[in-house]
Structure formats: structure tokens, C-alpha cells
Design an enzyme around this catalytic site. Structure first.
Site, short mmCIF file in Angstrom:
data_model
loop_
_atom_site.label_atom_id
_atom_site.label_comp_id
_atom_site.label_asym_id
_atom_site.label_seq_id
_atom_site.Cartn_x
_atom_site.Cartn_y
_atom_site.Cartn_z
CB CYS A 138 67.64 2.59 19.26
SG CYS A 138 66.25 1.58 18.81
NE ARG A 185 69.61 8.33 18.93
CZ ARG A 185 69.68 8.90 17.72
NH1 ARG A 185 69.79 10.21 17.62
NH2 ARG A 185 69.64 8.19 16.62
CD1 TRP A 244 60.19 4.95 20.20
CD2 TRP A 244 60.36 3.93 18.24
NE1 TRP A 244 59.01 5.15 19.54
CE2 TRP A 244 59.07 4.53 18.33
CE3 TRP A 244 60.68 3.25 17.07
CZ2 TRP A 244 58.12 4.46 17.30
CZ3 TRP A 244 59.74 3.17 16.05
CH2 TRP A 244 58.48 3.76 16.18
CG ASN A 265 69.43 3.82 15.81
OD1 ASN A 265 68.24 3.52 15.72
ND2 ASN A 265 69.90 5.02 15.55
N GLY A 266 68.35 1.00 14.05
CA GLY A 266 67.96 0.92 12.64
C GLY A 266 67.00 -0.23 12.42
CD GLU A 295 54.44 22.72 16.33
OE1 GLU A 295 54.29 21.89 15.41
OE2 GLU A 295 55.26 22.54 17.25
CE LYS A 346 55.73 20.52 20.03
NZ LYS A 346 55.79 20.37 18.66
CD GLU A 362 55.06 16.18 20.00
OE1 GLU A 362 55.75 15.23 19.60
OE2 GLU A 362 55.26 17.32 19.62
CG HIS A 415 33.63 23.50 4.04
ND1 HIS A 415 32.69 23.77 3.08
CD2 HIS A 415 34.35 24.64 4.19
CE1 HIS A 415 32.84 25.01 2.65
NE2 HIS A 415 33.84 25.56 3.29
CE LYS A 460 64.15 16.73 19.53
NZ LYS A 460 63.02 17.69 19.63
C1 AGP Z 1 57.67 17.44 17.02
O1 AGP Z 1 57.29 17.91 18.29
C2 AGP Z 1 57.81 15.95 16.94
N1 AGP Z 1 58.62 15.44 17.96
C3 AGP Z 1 58.12 15.42 15.56
O2 AGP Z 1 56.96 15.67 14.79
C4 AGP Z 1 59.32 16.04 14.79
O3 AGP Z 1 59.07 17.38 14.47
C5 AGP Z 1 59.49 15.25 13.48
O4 AGP Z 1 59.79 13.91 13.80
C6 AGP Z 1 60.59 15.82 12.58
O5 AGP Z 1 61.84 15.73 13.23
P1 AGP Z 1 63.10 16.49 12.57
O6 AGP Z 1 62.78 17.97 12.60
O7 AGP Z 1 64.25 16.13 13.46
O8 AGP Z 1 63.26 15.99 11.17
#
Ligand code: AGP
Length: 608
Positions: free
Chosen positions: A2, A27, A74, A100-101, A481, A485, A488, A504, A603
Site C-alpha cells: 500500500c 503501490r 492493495w 502499510n503491512g 519473462e 509481461k 500481468e 515432454h 509495484k
Molecule cells: C514484474 O513485472 C513484476 N511486477 C514482479 O514480478 C516483480 O518483478 C517482483 O515483485 C519483484 O519485485 P522487486 O524486483 O522489486 O523485488
């Protein structure tokens, strides 16, 4: 997960808080709210959904005052709703809290408070905090907060205001990030510096257990039991324009296009004339590094993918056995770690709870920790023995792009440095590889200039319901990756596989309606990749290839091809990821989604 903000000063508090929340929305954005005190009375305004809903409510409410706190959520406990939105208040609506937490013992605390006559409005864990403060408010706000946080187990950063003492904000940090920004007759509090950059670059970073007492003219930081701490005032290197979109529609697109410049910066800062690699912030002696016999890389998400690529370089150039683990698994598997093991933690935000826990697990086994981070004032950076900053600037888009290629550059340089220390690569070899790396920004620019080709691909494929990504060797992690992308930000089911593994079982997924994106640059495994592509084609799969310029063979096998310029095969992942980033971006835009703030995500994942 958050974002929290606090302000006390001579500006219109609601505008400062709302702008701060806008900069923290990445966030978490399930709901938002602010609380202010005006003429001695507490006002709370909160709404489900993104900040726009709150803005409308604020216009009606016309909040005033010179002190306030805000929150963008969040959801962890309690669904996204107005009643679960922060700020939360006590029984008398005189104390407001943003948090936050996660409070791990909130159930017990809540039962005890209800038994003592408190009544709750929400399903959140957070709401126990204002009621705990209420119980001791007669002893003064600071003492009441101190006593409340002493009862909480879990992670929290909080801001508290009360009608009883409307001239101060009390803030406390344990496990989730918090900074205090210093102004002139005004002070700011935020989850991270992006929210206060337009106002000040002078910040105090709180450490776990520290409590801040913030008024217009004064900031005091104390230990949990009240002893004053002299905190260093630090200057933030980022600029306010770093967190503006400029002419881009979304931050993600801006950050994709920033990559060549960032790679140039990383190289220029870390590679001196004569191609000596200087990684001075590592704070680890060459003597120690030369004795490292094993490396464990632990990270999450895109950073984990960077680690998977880093493994190839560390083993190939430095001949050091390297394991890569997702942090959420590493931290619980009681890993074996001896003195000659080095932990490499990779994290853009430097606040990812699982990666931080992995670091603490490693340190409990007395191994040294080196972190590759973007936010150098972050908790992970502070708890590591040394850092390699990736200098990518603030990454606002939830989908990580520029941090990923900057992490790869840092990993590549680190592997070369270790190789030189271990005499497993010669100075000449290292020089040649550095020259290959120095060419990369130019190649990246050439690829990004052909964005229109990717837009055409996105228009052709954006309605597909499934995608598969395949890669081999050093490009296998980029298959993961690319899939991450796409899923998400476009919410399309997509999976990455090592191409050799596809037969396999997963090859059963192939059908005409499932595009298969194949990473097939000219490298030592190219022929093997071609065989895998033939297997897919034989089953009528639709193949989209990322291939090296001039490759006619792949063209005959593929429905569509995006060509990339020739580059040294070992560093091709820094280039092959670009079309994957752009494809995910343009498909999501075509589908009309909020690319920077995808649903269910945030984020920085600061909770388990
Ligand atoms: C990546 O596009 C994602 N948003 C997520 O997987 C991110 O890479 C992951 O949460 C790790 O975050 P960090 O690099 O800030 O530790």
C-alpha cells in the site's frame, strides 16, 4: 503493498496528500482515502477504486486544515470496499490511522478490544490500531502509539493523527518502508520518496522499530522506548521529472524507451577507461570474492528471471556454482549455506518481503549478502553487506522493464569481474566482452525504433486467449519473462517453457489458435531451437519468431518474424526481451487496460 502519506504544514493539505497518493498509486489501488483535522475536528474521506473516485468525494467534502494522512490500498485483509478503505478510526472518530503491512495477531487483539467494549466497522487487520491507541490516548498521543505498536506482531508502517493533539503526526516503521521529507515550515511522510520528490529531496529514512514525531517545525525520531535518535538527513538523487510520464501514454512505455540510456549509464559508471570494472559499492574485498565457491541467487518475479540469466554468466565466466531460487521458496527450505557461499539478492524496489526474508535467512547462516537493487535507500540495500546499484531511476510501471535490463547489465559486469578475479577469463576476453556490451544500447535503440512492427503484431494477435513462449539456453529465462509481461498487464494466459522441455507434455497445448513465440537468435543452440520450432509447426502451431537479422530459414518456418540485429550471443537476452516487452505493452493497450496499474497487482510486494 500500500502507499501511505502524511503532511503537516502551510499548504492545502488535501491537495498535497492527493498528489502524493497519485505518485504512490502504483503501490496499490483498490481504494484510497485521506483524513485531515480542521478547526480541531477530524474529517475522513475514503472511496473504493482508484484515486479519481476519492478526488470527486474531496471536491464535495472541501476538506481543509494543515495536517493530514492518506492511503492507497492493495487489499490483504478484507475485500476492496469503502468500509475497508483506510484511514481507519477509533470508536469516537477522533483518531485516524493509515497502515502499510500486515498485522499477524490482529484476530486476538480484535477479540480483546471487542471484549473491552470497542466496536469495529471493517474487516481489516488495520482497524485494531486506532482502537489500541484509543485505550491509552489519555497518556498523550506519542505514548499511546508507542504502547499500541508494542502489541502488534507483523509488518507495519503507520501514520497517526488525533483531534487531541492536532499539531503532530506520529509515525512508526517496522518491516514496511517509510521516509520523512524535510520542508520549510512543513514536513512530509511517505512510503517512498516518489511521493515527496516535488516538495523536497532532503529525507530521513526510518529503520525498523523507529518512531517519528513530526510537527510543522520539528522532527524527532526515537527508539520504541522513547530514546531520541540522531538520524542522518539524506539527499535523494532522483529528480521530480523522473516520475512524470512526459509524452508517453503510460510509464511502462516511457521506461521501455529509457532502457538504452540507462544501460549506457550503468556501463559508463561501472566500466572505467581501459575497461576495468569498478563495482565499488559492493563493499566486499577482492580477497573475499576470490574465495567464493558458491553463489545462491534469490529473487522474485522479473528479478528472479534476471537471476536465471545471471547464473549462465557466473558459471561460464567465473566458474562458480550458482543456484537460483524464488525467494518465497528459498526462505522456507532450510537451505544449506557454508562460509564460502555468497548470496546475491536481486530486487528493483528493495522492499520485497520474501527477498528480504531470504536475506535474513542467509545472514542467520553467516553468509555474506550482495544485493543488486534500484532503490539504494531501501531496506534490502540497508540489510545487505554490499550493493550493486542499477541506477535505473524510479520505475513506476508495475510491470518491470528498465530495471530488468539494468539488472542484467549489472550481473554481466559482476560475472566478468569475478572471472577476472578467478583468472577464469583473461583480460583480453573480458575486454572483448565489454566491447560487445558497449554496443548494446545502440542495438536496443535500433530495435525500439521499429515499434510499429510490434504494433502490427499486437493488432493481429491481441484477441488470442493463450500464448506460449519458448527459448533455450540463455534465452530460456526470457521465455518466462515474456510470458510474465503479457499475463500481468493483458490478463491473457501465457506460459514460458524451455523449448527442449516442450515435447515432454506441454506440446499437447499446441493448436492453431495458440501463438507460440520462439526466441531463436543465432547462438550455439540455434539448431536445437529450429528443431523445436519444426515440432510446433508440424502440429500446426502459429509461430512468431524473434530471430537474428538475415535469418531466412526461420522466416520459412514462422507466421511472423521480428528480427533483431546481430549481437554477442551471451548478451542477446538484453535485446531479445525488448520485442516481448513491447508486444505485451501494445496488446494491453489494444485491450484498453490500465497498463501501469494492472488489476490485483502492486509495484512493491512488501507482504508475504
Ligand atoms: C514484474 O513485472 C513484476 N511486477 C514482479 O514480478 C516483480 O518483478 C517482483 O515483485 C519483484 O519485485 P522487486 O524486483 O522489486 O523485488
Amino acid at each position: 503493498m500500500c502507499g501511505i502519506v502524511g503532511y503537516i504544514g502551510n499548504k492545502f493539505v488535501d491537495s498535497v496528500l492527493v498528489v502524493g497518493l497519485e505518485r504512490l498509486e502504483y503501490r496499490g489501488y483498490d481504494s484510497a482515502g485521506i483524513a485531515t483535522i480542521s478547526s480541531g475536528e477530524l474529517f475522513v474521506c475514503k472511496k473504493k477504486g482508484k484515486l479519481k473516485a476519492l478526488n470527486d468525494c474531496l471536491k464535495e467534502a472541501g476538506l481543509g486544515g494543515n495536517i493530514g494522512i492518506g492511503h492507497t490500498r492493495w487489499a490483504t485483509h478484507g475485500e476492496p470496499s469503502e468500509i475497508n478503505a483506510h484511514p481507519h478510526t477509533d470508536c469516537k472518530n477522533e483518531i485516524a490511522v493509515v497502515h502499510n503491512g500486515i498485522i499477524e495477531n490482529y484476530q486476538t487483539l480484535k477479540e480483546d478490544l471487542v471484549a473491552r467494549g470497542h466496536f469495529f466497522k471493517s474487516e481489516t487487520d488495520t482497524e485494531v490500531i486506532p482502537h489500541l491507541i484509543e485505550e491509552n490516548i489519555s497518556e498523550g498521543l506519542e505514548t499511546a502509539v508507542r504502547k499500541a505498536v508494542a502489541k502488534i506482531k507483523g509488518s507495519f508502517s503507520i501514520c497517526v493523527i488525533s483531534e487531541s493533539e492536532p499539531d503532530k503526526i506520529i509515525t512508526a516503521k517496522f518491516g514496511s518502508p517509510l521516509v520523512i521529507g524535510l520542508g520549510k515550515n512543513e514536513n512530509f511522510i511517505a512510503s517512498d520518496v516518489t511521493a515527496i520528490l516535488p516538495h523536497t529531496k532532503q529525507v530521513i529514512v526510518l529503520n525498523d522499530g523507529e518512531i517519528g514525531i513530526v510537527s510543522e517545525e520539528k522532527i524527532t525520531v526515537t527508539t520504541p522506548w522513547g530514546d531520541t535518535i540522531n538520524k542522518e538527513v539524506e539527499t535523494v538523487s532522483w529528480k521530480a521529472e523522473d516520475i512524470e510520464k512526459g509524452n508517453y501514454q503510460f510509464f511502462m512505455q516511457k521506461e521501455i524507451f529509457e532502457q538504452p540510456k540507462i544501460i549506457e549509464t550503468v556501463i559508463s559508471k561501472k566500466v572505467t577507461a581501459g575497461n576495468i570494472i569498478t563495482l565499488e559499492e559492493m563493499n566486499l574485498s577482492n580477497n573475499y570474492l576470490a574465495k567464493v565457491k558458491r553463489i545462491i541467487i534469490q529473487a522474485c518475479g522479473t528479478s528472479w528471471h534476471a537471476g536465471l540469466i545471471g547464473k549462465y554468466w557466473l558459471e561460464k565466466y567465473a566458474h562458480i556454482h550458482t543456484e537460483v531460487d524464488v525467494s518465497s521458496e528459498y526462505r522456507y527450505r532450510n537451505p544449506i549455506a557454508e562460509g564460502d557461499t555468497l548470496m546475491l539478492a536481486i530486487s528493483q524496489s528493495g522492499e520485497t518481503a520474501d527477498t528480504l526474508a531470504g536475506i535474513r535467512e542467509g545472514k542467520s547462516k553467516f553468509i555474506k549478502v550482495l544485493s543488486i537493487v534500484n532503490v539504494v535507500k531501501s531496506t534490502i540495500a540497508r540489510e545487505s553487506d554490499g550493493i550493486i546499484p542499477i541506477m535505473a531511476g524510479p520505475e513506476i510501471g508495475v510491470a518491470s522493464t528498465k530495471a530488468f535490463t539494468a539488472q542484467l547489465t549489472a550481473l554481466y559486469l559482476f560475472a566478468l569481474q569475478l572471472g577476472k578475479l578467478n583468472y577464469t577469463i583473461s583480460d583480453t576476453e573480458a575486454k572483448n566482452k565489454l566491447e560487445g556490451l558497449i554496443e548494446i544500447p545502440k542495438i536496443m535503440n535500433a530495435v525500439l525504433k521499429r515499434q510499429d512492427e510490434i504494433i502490427k503484431l499486437s493488432e493481429k494477435y491481441y484477441q488470442k486467449k493463450n500464448f506460449i513462449f519458448l527459448g533455450r539456453g540463455i534465452n530460456y529465462p526470457n521465455a518466462l519473462e515474456g510470458a510474465l509481461k503479457l499475463k500481468e498487464i493483458s490478463y491473457i494466459h501465457s506460459t514460458g517453457y524451455p523449448a527442449g522441455e516442450f515435447k515432454h507434455g506441454p506440446i499437447a497445448l499446441i493448436c492453431e489458435d495458440t501463438p507460440v513465440i520462439c526466441l531463436a537468435p543465432k547462438d550455439e543452440l540455434y539448431i536445437k531451437m529450429i528443431s523445436n520450432i519444426e515440432e510446433v509447426k508440424a502440429r500446426k502451431g502459429k509461430i512468431i519468431s524473434i530471430a537474428t537479422q538475415g535469418d531466412t530459414r526461420i522466416q520459412s518456418l514462422s507466421e511472423d518474424v521480428f528480427f533483431i540485429p546481430e549481437c554477442h550471443e551471451d548478451i542477446s537476452p538484453i535485446v531479445t526481451v525488448l520485442p516481448l516487452q513491447l508486444l505485451a505493452y501494445h496488446i494491453a493497450v489494444k485491450l484498453g487496460f490500465d497498463v501501469d496499474k494492472p488489476r490485483n497487482l502492486a509495484k512493491s510486494v512488501t507482504v508475504e
